[in-house]
Design a protein around this motif. Structure first.
Motif, PDB file in Angstrom:
ATOM      1  N   LYS A  19       0.772  -1.115  -0.042  1.00 12.45           N
ATOM      2  CA  LYS A  19       0.062   0.040   0.016  1.00 12.45           C
ATOM      3  C   LYS A  19       1.051   1.296  -0.088  1.00 12.45           C
ATOM      4  O   LYS A  19       1.713   1.185   0.808  1.00 12.45           O
ATOM      5  N   VAL A  20       0.803   2.010  -1.111  1.00 16.48           N
ATOM      6  CA  VAL A  20       1.551   3.311  -1.065  1.00 16.48           C
ATOM      7  C   VAL A  20       0.319   4.395  -0.918  1.00 16.48           C
ATOM      8  O   VAL A  20      -0.397   4.698  -1.796  1.00 16.48           O
ATOM      9  N   LYS A  21       0.690   5.305   0.180  1.00 16.48           N
ATOM     10  CA  LYS A  21      -0.588   6.153   0.366  1.00 16.48           C
ATOM     11  C   LYS A  21       0.245   7.738   0.294  1.00 16.48           C
ATOM     12  O   LYS A  21       1.404   7.871   1.055  1.00 16.48           O
ATOM     13  N   VAL A  22      -0.423   8.618   0.080  1.00 18.08           N
ATOM     14  CA  VAL A  22      -0.010  10.176  -0.166  1.00 18.08           C
ATOM     15  C   VAL A  22      -0.372  10.613   1.335  1.00 18.08           C
ATOM     16  O   VAL A  22      -1.603  10.661   1.683  1.00 18.08           O
ATOM     17  N   VAL A  23       0.648  11.006   2.040  1.00 15.15           N
ATOM     18  CA  VAL A  23       0.308  11.715   3.224  1.00 15.15           C
ATOM     19  C   VAL A  23       0.556  13.244   2.998  1.00 15.15           C
ATOM     20  O   VAL A  23       1.691  13.742   2.646  1.00 15.15           O
ATOM     21  N   LYS A  24       0.265  14.097   3.979  1.00 13.02           N
ATOM     22  CA  LYS A  24       0.325  15.527   3.671  1.00 13.02           C
ATOM     23  C   LYS A  24       1.608  16.025   4.603  1.00 13.02           C
ATOM     24  O   LYS A  24       1.602  15.513   5.679  1.00 13.02           O
ATOM     25  N   SER A  25       2.202  16.954   3.851  1.00 15.56           N
ATOM     26  CA  SER A  25       3.354  17.358   4.739  1.00 15.56           C
ATOM     27  C   SER A  25       3.243  18.897   4.993  1.00 15.56           C
ATOM     28  O   SER A  25       2.735  19.746   4.138  1.00 15.56           O
ATOM     29  N   ASP A  26       3.716  19.130   6.134  1.00 14.90           N
ATOM     30  CA  ASP A  26       3.399  20.626   6.554  1.00 14.90           C
ATOM     31  C   ASP A  26       4.118  21.518   5.804  1.00 14.90           C
ATOM     32  O   ASP A  26       3.629  22.879   5.465  1.00 14.90           O
ATOM     33  N   SER A  27       5.280  21.239   5.086  1.00 13.63           N
ATOM     34  CA  SER A  27       6.134  21.905   4.160  1.00 13.63           C
ATOM     35  C   SER A  27       5.737  22.191   2.883  1.00 13.63           C
ATOM     36  O   SER A  27       6.291  23.176   2.235  1.00 13.63           O
ATOM     37  N   GLY A  28       4.797  21.280   2.577  1.00 11.05           N
ATOM     38  CA  GLY A  28       4.251  21.308   1.142  1.00 11.05           C
ATOM     39  C   GLY A  28       4.808  20.234   0.150  1.00 11.05           C
ATOM     40  O   GLY A  28       4.286  20.071  -0.809  1.00 11.05           O
ATOM     41  N   ASP A  29       5.980  19.612   0.733  1.00 14.07           N
ATOM     42  CA  ASP A  29       6.669  18.513  -0.012  1.00 14.07           C
ATOM     43  C   ASP A  29       5.730  17.285   0.038  1.00 14.07           C
ATOM     44  O   ASP A  29       4.882  17.068   0.827  1.00 14.07           O
ATOM     45  N   LEU A  30       5.842  16.419  -1.152  1.00 11.80           N
ATOM     46  CA  LEU A  30       5.174  15.154  -1.303  1.00 11.80           C
ATOM     47  C   LEU A  30       5.730  14.019  -0.109  1.00 11.80           C
ATOM     48  O   LEU A  30       6.908  14.074  -0.285  1.00 11.80           O
ATOM     49  N   ARG A  31       4.971  13.488   0.352  1.00 12.54           N
ATOM     50  CA  ARG A  31       5.274  12.348   1.368  1.00 12.54           C
ATOM     51  C   ARG A  31       4.530  11.037   0.854  1.00 12.54           C
ATOM     52  O   ARG A  31       3.513  11.389   0.876  1.00 12.54           O
ATOM     53  N   LEU A  32       5.290   9.903   1.000  1.00 11.64           N
ATOM     54  CA  LEU A  32       4.506   8.801   0.565  1.00 11.64           C
ATOM     55  C   LEU A  32       4.898   7.694   1.709  1.00 11.64           C
ATOM     56  O   LEU A  32       5.808   7.893   2.438  1.00 11.64           O
ATOM     57  N   ALA A  33       3.638   7.187   2.149  1.00  8.83           N
ATOM     58  CA  ALA A  33       3.625   6.072   3.079  1.00  8.83           C
ATOM     59  C   ALA A  33       3.724   4.714   2.596  1.00  8.83           C
ATOM     60  O   ALA A  33       2.885   4.628   1.908  1.00  8.83           O
ATOM     61  N   ILE A  34       4.622   3.892   2.811  1.00 11.91           N
ATOM     62  CA  ILE A  34       4.692   2.482   2.102  1.00 11.91           C
ATOM     63  C   ILE A  34       4.655   1.546   3.103  1.00 11.91           C
ATOM     64  O   ILE A  34       5.308   1.467   4.119  1.00 11.91           O
ATOM     65  N   ASP A  35       3.290   0.755   3.080  1.00  8.71           N
ATOM     66  CA  ASP A  35       3.205  -0.367   3.790  1.00  8.71           C
ATOM     67  C   ASP A  35       3.437  -1.809   3.086  1.00  8.71           C
ATOM     68  O   ASP A  35       2.564  -1.736   2.230  1.00  8.71           O
TER      69      ASP A  35
END
Length: 56
Positions: A19-35
């Motif tokens: 599972k690859v989930k897009v998570v919000k970053s406070d600085s505006g950068d793209l972050r991915l969470a990979i399970d």
């Protein structure tokens, strides 16, 4: 290569077990969470390019 758009909180599932989930970053950068299962090796692109491709 599949290219899709996802918003924070949305995800894609690969092979029913990754599972690859897009998570919000406070600085505006793209972050991915990979399970993924522990036997799946996950490497950042820059590491892959310097270590794996160098051996080829």
């Amino acid at each position: 290569m599949l290219v899709i758009g996802r918003r924070p909180g949305q995800y894609v599932v690969i092979n029913n077990n990754i599972k690859v989930k897009v998570v919000k970053s406070d600085s505006g950068d793209l972050r991915l969470a990979i399970d993924a299962p522990s036997d799946i090796k996950i490497i950042r692109g820059e590491i892959y390019e310097t270590e794996v491709l160098r051996k080829a």
